[in-house]
Write a protein that holds these residues in place. Structure first.
Motif, PDB file in Angstrom:
ATOM      1  N   GLN A   1       0.824  -1.202   0.000  1.00 37.10           N
ATOM      2  CA  GLN A   1       0.000   0.000   0.000  1.00 37.10           C
ATOM      3  C   GLN A   1       0.867   1.265   0.000  1.00 37.10           C
ATOM      4  OE1 GLN A   1      -2.387  -0.763   3.467  1.00 37.10           O
ATOM      5  NE2 GLN A   1      -4.101  -1.615   2.268  1.00 37.10           N
ATOM      6  N   THR A   2       1.947   1.239   0.783  1.00 34.87           N
ATOM      7  CA  THR A   2       2.853   2.393   0.811  1.00 34.87           C
ATOM      8  C   THR A   2       3.513   2.603  -0.547  1.00 34.87           C
ATOM      9  OG1 THR A   2       3.280   2.018   3.152  1.00 34.87           O
ATOM     10  CG2 THR A   2       4.874   3.382   1.960  1.00 34.87           C
TER      11      THR A   2
ATOM     12  N   GLU B   1       1.014   4.057  -2.994  1.00 34.45           N
ATOM     13  CA  GLU B   1       0.830   5.494  -2.799  1.00 34.45           C
ATOM     14  C   GLU B   1       2.014   6.279  -3.350  1.00 34.45           C
ATOM     15  OE1 GLU B   1       0.316   5.866   1.353  1.00 34.45           O
ATOM     16  OE2 GLU B   1      -1.711   4.993   1.387  1.00 34.45           O
TER      17      GLU B   1
ATOM     18  N   THR C   1      -1.985  -1.651  -8.772  1.00 38.26           N
ATOM     19  CA  THR C   1      -3.140  -2.211  -8.074  1.00 38.26           C
ATOM     20  C   THR C   1      -3.110  -3.737  -8.116  1.00 38.26           C
ATOM     21  OG1 THR C   1      -4.418  -1.975 -10.125  1.00 38.26           O
ATOM     22  CG2 THR C   1      -4.575  -0.182  -8.507  1.00 38.26           C
TER      23      THR C   1
ATOM     24  N   LEU D   1      -1.147  -4.841  -5.263  1.00 37.63           N
ATOM     25  CA  LEU D   1      -1.942  -4.735  -4.038  1.00 37.63           C
ATOM     26  C   LEU D   1      -2.923  -5.895  -3.917  1.00 37.63           C
ATOM     27  CD1 LEU D   1      -2.724  -3.088  -1.537  1.00 37.63           C
ATOM     28  CD2 LEU D   1      -4.358  -1.831  -2.979  1.00 37.63           C
TER      29      LEU D   1
ATOM     30  N   GLN E   1      -3.217  -8.735  -0.966  1.00 42.13           N
ATOM     31  CA  GLN E   1      -4.473  -8.996  -0.254  1.00 42.13           C
ATOM     32  C   GLN E   1      -4.855 -10.474  -0.333  1.00 42.13           C
ATOM     33  OE1 GLN E   1      -7.038  -6.224  -2.271  1.00 42.13           O
ATOM     34  NE2 GLN E   1      -6.652  -4.553  -0.783  1.00 42.13           N
TER      35      GLN E   1
END
Length: 302
Positions: A118-119, A122, A128, A131, A135
């Motif tokens: 996530q860091t 950003e 994505t 990410l 998850q």
């Protein structure tokens, strides 16, 4: 339960191995014809000495002795089974606990990886898709942890049931296992409870065959008696039970009357023979032979 069965079998062996068996009988008979008196039946004491290894009494003692052997083997097997079941349950609970701790660490690693992704996302250093992969990895680690936690709960419940106490957790290293020095396979098989039971089944079948054979053969008896009208003593031997027997009889009404001459004591001898006449002799012997063959096959299979 196995200890109780062994105690029961040992008590039955003591009862079946009684040295003397016998009884005491007496009675009174009243003649219902008018103006007739009653009379006392002889008071008779009988005793059989169970000293010879033949006959029904010896067979019963053998059966009881075999039952003790079976109960002792069953107790040994129960002890081994209890130890194995408890040790297996402990190891299962220990394994599931160790796996749970390892998966907890894996979940922590997945959580850290997701936070890092996530860091990076950003900062524009991840996509994505990265990410989503993080998850998915975290979700998989959590699912694995949940499955192992369920296994751990089941293992602790099974161990609690085996031990009869509530076990909330287990810890420590697995115990060292020292295997015995195994000898010949045949010698080890003889000590198994199921093999012993199968072997004793053969012995019981052979015993039943011998009993059936005795039942269809002619039997003989001999006896000696000494006494007079009121007191009699006798001793005998019969091939039906193969044990010496004794009898003492006293007849209260056997005293000579006023007009009777007293009877002198005398010695008597008796010889008897009994020949069974049963149309099912052949079938009963065939059944006994079949039972022996079946028991031998059962032993071989076991």
């Amino acid at each position: 339960l196995a200890e109780g069965n062994l105690t029961l079998a040992q008590g039955q062996l003591k009862a079946a191995s009684a040295f003397v068996s016998g009884g005491l009988s007496a009675g009174y008979t009243q003649d219902l014809t008018p103006d007739q008196e009653g009379s006392f039946d002889p008071v008779t004491a009988t005793a059989t000495l169970n000293v010879l290894p033949f006959g029904s009494a010896a067979d019963a003692a053998k059966q009881a002795e075999w039952a003790v052997q079976e109960a002792a083997a069953a107790l040994d097997a129960a002890r081994v089974s209890a130890v194995v079941e408890a040790a297996t349950g402990y190891l299962e609970a220990l394994r599931s606990g160790q796996e749970a701790r390892a998966l907890e660490a894996a979940v922590g690693v997945a959580e850290t990886a997701l936070a890092a992704t996530q860091t990076r996302l950003e900062a524009g250093a991840a996509s994505t898709a990265d990410l989503l992969d993080a998850q998915i990895a975290l979700s998989g680690a959590q699912n694995d942890l949940a499955e192992v936690a369920l296994e751990q709960g089941q293992a602790l419940a099974a161990l609690s049931q085996t031990l009869g106490v509530n076990v909330a957790a287990v810890s420590g290293e697995p115990p060292d296992v020292v295997l015995p020095e195994f000898g010949a396979v045949g010698a080890r098989l003889e000590t198994r409870a199921d093999v012993l039971a199968a072997r004793l089944a053969v012995e019981r079948a052979n015993l039943a065959r011998a009993t059936a054979l005795r039942g269809v053969l002619p039997s003989g008896s001999v006896g000696l008696g000494y006494g007079d009208d009121d007191l009699q003593f006798g001793a005998g031997f019969s091939t039906e039970d193969f044990q010496p027997s004794f009898e003492l009889s006293y007849d209260p009404d056997g005293l000579p009357g006023e007009l009777d001459e007293p009877t002198e004591p005398g010695l008597t001898a008796r010889v008897g023979v009994s020949i069974p006449l049963d149309s099912g002799v052949g079938a009963s012997l065939a059944v006994a032979e079949t039972a022996v063959r079946n028991a031998e096959l059962g032993l071989e299979q076991t």
